[in-house]
Design a protein around this motif. Structure first.
Motif, PDB file in Angstrom:
ATOM      1  N   ARG A  18       0.835  -1.187   0.074  1.00  0.00           N
ATOM      2  CA  ARG A  18       0.066   0.030  -0.124  1.00  0.00           C
ATOM      3  C   ARG A  18       1.000   1.508   0.100  1.00  0.00           C
ATOM      4  NH1 ARG A  18      -1.961   3.259   3.871  1.00  0.00           N
ATOM      5  NH2 ARG A  18      -1.273   2.030   5.457  1.00  0.00           N
ATOM      6  N   VAL A  19       2.027   1.319   0.811  1.00  0.00           N
ATOM      7  CA  VAL A  19       2.688   2.403   1.068  1.00  0.00           C
ATOM      8  C   VAL A  19       3.632   2.698  -0.467  1.00  0.00           C
ATOM      9  CG1 VAL A  19       4.842   3.498   2.155  1.00  0.00           C
ATOM     10  CG2 VAL A  19       3.018   2.415   3.431  1.00  0.00           C
ATOM     11  N   ALA A  20       4.218   1.386  -1.020  1.00  0.00           N
ATOM     12  CA  ALA A  20       5.013   1.696  -2.142  1.00  0.00           C
ATOM     13  C   ALA A  20       4.092   1.886  -3.326  1.00  0.00           C
ATOM     14  CB  ALA A  20       5.659   0.298  -2.294  1.00  0.00           C
ATOM     15  N   ARG A  21       2.983   1.501  -3.231  1.00  0.00           N
ATOM     16  CA  ARG A  21       1.960   1.962  -4.562  1.00  0.00           C
ATOM     17  C   ARG A  21       1.730   3.290  -4.531  1.00  0.00           C
ATOM     18  NH1 ARG A  21      -3.589   1.931  -5.438  1.00  0.00           N
ATOM     19  NH2 ARG A  21      -4.225   0.913  -7.418  1.00  0.00           N
ATOM     20  N   ALA A  22       1.566   3.815  -3.349  1.00  0.00           N
ATOM     21  CA  ALA A  22       1.021   5.214  -3.168  1.00  0.00           C
ATOM     22  C   ALA A  22       2.260   6.103  -3.606  1.00  0.00           C
ATOM     23  CB  ALA A  22       0.466   5.513  -1.872  1.00  0.00           C
ATOM     24  N   ALA A  23       3.260   5.932  -2.885  1.00  0.00           N
ATOM     25  CA  ALA A  23       4.445   6.609  -3.300  1.00  0.00           C
ATOM     26  C   ALA A  23       5.140   6.731  -4.533  1.00  0.00           C
ATOM     27  CB  ALA A  23       5.593   6.228  -2.344  1.00  0.00           C
ATOM     28  N   PHE A  24       5.099   5.547  -5.297  1.00  0.00           N
ATOM     29  CA  PHE A  24       5.614   5.465  -6.788  1.00  0.00           C
ATOM     30  C   PHE A  24       4.428   5.887  -7.700  1.00  0.00           C
ATOM     31  CE2 PHE A  24       8.578   2.716  -4.685  1.00  0.00           C
ATOM     32  CZ  PHE A  24       9.954   3.103  -5.071  1.00  0.00           C
ATOM     33  N   ARG A  25       3.363   5.688  -7.378  1.00  0.00           N
ATOM     34  CA  ARG A  25       2.133   6.489  -8.131  1.00  0.00           C
ATOM     35  C   ARG A  25       2.163   7.845  -8.243  1.00  0.00           C
ATOM     36  NH1 ARG A  25      -2.889   3.439  -9.602  1.00  0.00           N
ATOM     37  NH2 ARG A  25      -1.928   1.719 -10.415  1.00  0.00           N
ATOM     38  N   ASP A  26       2.331   8.477  -7.252  1.00  0.00           N
ATOM     39  CA  ASP A  26       2.658  10.052  -6.951  1.00  0.00           C
ATOM     40  C   ASP A  26       3.913  10.708  -7.717  1.00  0.00           C
ATOM     41  OD1 ASP A  26       1.456  12.203  -5.294  1.00  0.00           O
ATOM     42  OD2 ASP A  26       3.633  12.332  -4.636  1.00  0.00           O
ATOM     43  N   LEU A  27       4.969   9.733  -7.374  1.00  0.00           N
ATOM     44  CA  LEU A  27       6.048   9.988  -7.983  1.00  0.00           C
ATOM     45  C   LEU A  27       6.101  10.148  -9.755  1.00  0.00           C
ATOM     46  CD1 LEU A  27       9.274  10.689  -7.760  1.00  0.00           C
ATOM     47  CD2 LEU A  27       9.505   8.151  -8.009  1.00  0.00           C
ATOM     48  N   PHE A  28       5.402   9.099 -10.052  1.00  0.00           N
ATOM     49  CA  PHE A  28       5.097   8.771 -11.512  1.00  0.00           C
ATOM     50  C   PHE A  28       3.909   9.499 -12.072  1.00  0.00           C
ATOM     51  CE2 PHE A  28       8.181   5.623 -10.508  1.00  0.00           C
ATOM     52  CZ  PHE A  28       9.423   6.182 -11.023  1.00  0.00           C
ATOM     53  N   ASP A  29       3.030  10.079 -11.301  1.00  0.00           N
ATOM     54  CA  ASP A  29       1.878  10.776 -11.816  1.00  0.00           C
ATOM     55  C   ASP A  29       0.926   9.925 -12.366  1.00  0.00           C
ATOM     56  OD1 ASP A  29       0.526  13.152 -11.590  1.00  0.00           O
ATOM     57  OD2 ASP A  29       1.365  13.999 -13.448  1.00  0.00           O
ATOM     58  N   VAL A  30       0.782   8.806 -11.686  1.00  0.00           N
ATOM     59  CA  VAL A  30      -0.099   7.555 -12.208  1.00  0.00           C
ATOM     60  C   VAL A  30      -1.432   7.826 -11.485  1.00  0.00           C
ATOM     61  CG1 VAL A  30      -0.710   5.113 -12.377  1.00  0.00           C
ATOM     62  CG2 VAL A  30       1.636   6.035 -12.649  1.00  0.00           C
ATOM     63  N   PRO A  31      -2.739   7.919 -12.229  1.00  0.00           N
ATOM     64  CA  PRO A  31      -3.996   8.305 -11.518  1.00  0.00           C
ATOM     65  C   PRO A  31      -4.304   7.142 -10.400  1.00  0.00           C
ATOM     66  CG  PRO A  31      -4.183   8.385 -13.861  1.00  0.00           C
ATOM     67  CD  PRO A  31      -2.873   7.781 -13.629  1.00  0.00           C
ATOM     68  N   ALA A  32      -4.598   7.483  -9.331  1.00  0.00           N
ATOM     69  CA  ALA A  32      -4.988   6.557  -8.208  1.00  0.00           C
ATOM     70  C   ALA A  32      -5.955   5.347  -8.620  1.00  0.00           C
ATOM     71  CB  ALA A  32      -5.428   7.259  -7.050  1.00  0.00           C
ATOM     72  N   ALA A  33      -6.859   5.875  -9.589  1.00  0.00           N
ATOM     73  CA  ALA A  33      -7.921   4.893  -9.910  1.00  0.00           C
ATOM     74  C   ALA A  33      -7.376   3.714 -10.948  1.00  0.00           C
ATOM     75  CB  ALA A  33      -9.062   5.697 -10.754  1.00  0.00           C
ATOM     76  N   GLU A  34      -6.201   3.853 -11.394  1.00  0.00           N
ATOM     77  CA  GLU A  34      -5.672   2.988 -12.473  1.00  0.00           C
ATOM     78  C   GLU A  34      -5.454   1.688 -11.507  1.00  0.00           C
ATOM     79  OE1 GLU A  34      -2.135   3.342 -15.243  1.00  0.00           O
ATOM     80  OE2 GLU A  34      -3.644   4.687 -15.825  1.00  0.00           O
ATOM     81  N   PRO A  35      -6.154   0.471 -12.222  1.00  0.00           N
ATOM     82  CA  PRO A  35      -5.800  -0.532 -11.318  1.00  0.00           C
ATOM     83  C   PRO A  35      -4.546  -1.349 -11.567  1.00  0.00           C
ATOM     84  CG  PRO A  35      -7.077  -1.270 -13.155  1.00  0.00           C
ATOM     85  CD  PRO A  35      -6.856   0.336 -13.237  1.00  0.00           C
ATOM     86  N   ASP A  36      -4.062  -2.065 -10.499  1.00  0.00           N
ATOM     87  CA  ASP A  36      -2.658  -2.631 -10.641  1.00  0.00           C
ATOM     88  C   ASP A  36      -2.878  -4.048 -11.465  1.00  0.00           C
ATOM     89  OD1 ASP A  36      -1.132  -1.117  -9.016  1.00  0.00           O
ATOM     90  OD2 ASP A  36      -1.213  -1.992  -7.412  1.00  0.00           O
TER      91      ASP A  36
END
Ligand code: COA
Length: 290
Positions: A18-36
């Motif tokens: 959860r932490v890694a996903r949020a941190a790297f999505r924010d860094l790479f500007d990936v929309p939070a709604a995009e599924p893994d």
């Protein structure tokens, strides 16, 4: 806030995710709604637990009110300290959580003369690593669709699929190149990546893991073997998949030339952060497991 060791439990693996996903999505500007991608999620959960088992004293989590806000996973392989994961929730960044975690992960490397990290383009990460004494080597990446017309002549060195019986060979190649074997990490990589390719002939030895379009790790005793393995790995990228080769320092120009020949696009991204050693070559690190 408390900082405690990670446990080998599904709950802690999910918290890391959860932490890694949020941190790297924010860094790479990936929309939070995009599924893994489900397969990558399974891989990452398994990797977290593999590292907690192999290096329990290197894996740390920072918690605020019982919720994980930051994680660091450091490992030691034959005298080399390696940082596999380092992330803080975007809402908790810039407040010193990362520094606390890197202090703990760094203590685990005490006595190791050498260190390696595949660093993201995050300016905060670069600042932390440099302040911790690591040398930052800027890296390039190759991406795109493989132009298969460039693959017709792949050379005459035989390459074949590998398995667990080759682990001694892989460890020998790594000891020569970076002074340390990957050891137990091969069990994880063999189980979770699409394939292991081996070249072992009178001309020299080397190996490479491929997972989908990504060349995950390549090490060889000569550039000729390395080029042969990279060509083979890129030839085996499934049709329609994007090829990806990351963390190339200038020492890996042989790989840059292969990629350009096959029509891949070159750009710069991130760093190979090192302590007490030069970039191994010919060598393409795997990212987290280096
Ligand atoms: C890298 C990361 C783990 C650091 O965690 P953090 O809690 O933000 O770290 P800290 O607050 O202890 O330190 C960050 C430092 O960078 C500085 N910083 C933050 N943003 C910056 C920016 N855009 N430019 C320059 N410096 C910056 C802060 O001022 C601080 O320096 P200081 O302590 O000397 O004042 C976190 O930013 C993160 O998760 N980033 C995204 C994921 C990532 O890239 N991880 C690293 C993988 S290799």
């Amino acid at each position: 806030m408390i900082v405690r060791r990670l446990q080998d439990t599904p709950a802690d693996a999910l918290a890391v995710q959860r932490v890694a996903r949020a941190a790297f999505r924010d860094l790479f500007d990936v929309p939070a709604a995009e599924p893994d991608d489900e397969r990558r999620t399974v891989q990452r959960l398994a990797r977290t637990r593999h590292l907690v088992r192999s290096d329990p004293a290197g894996c740390w989590v920072a918690e605020q009110d019982g919720e994980a806000v930051g994680v660091a996973q450091a490992i030691r392989r034959e005298g080399v300290w390696l940082l596999a994961l380092y992330a803080v929730l975007p809402s908790a960044q810039g407040k010193g959580v990362g520094r606390l975690l890197l202090d703990r992960a760094g203590e685990y490397g005490r006595g190791c003369l050498r260190g390696m990290v595949c660093a993201s383009p995050s300016p905060a990460a670069a600042r932390r690593y440099r302040r911790a004494g690591l040398t930052l080597h800027p890296t390039m990446e190759l991406k795109g669709r493989v132009d298969r017309s460039g693959l017709l002549d792949r050379g005459d060195i035989p390459v074949h699929p590998g398995n667990a019986t080759h682990f001694h060979l892989l460890d020998s190649v790594d000891r020569r190149l970076r002074g340390a074997a990957h050891g137990v990490d091969h069990e994880y990589m063999l189980a979770h990546f699409d394939e292991l390719l081996i070249a072992d002939s009178l001309a020299g030895s080397g190996y490479c893991y491929r997972d989908g379009g990504a060349v995950k790790l390549l090490a060889a005793t000569s550039k000729r073997i390395a080029v042969r393995l990279l060509l083979e790995a890129l030839a085996r990228v499934p049709d329609g998949a994007e090829a990806r080769v990351e963390f190339l320092t200038t020492e890996q120009e042989w790989a840059v030339d292969v990629g350009l020949e096959l029509g891949l696009t070159l750009s710069n991204r991130g760093y190979l952060a090192l302590r007490g050693m030069r970039p191994p070559a010919p060598y393409i690190p795997s990212g987290a497991l280096l």
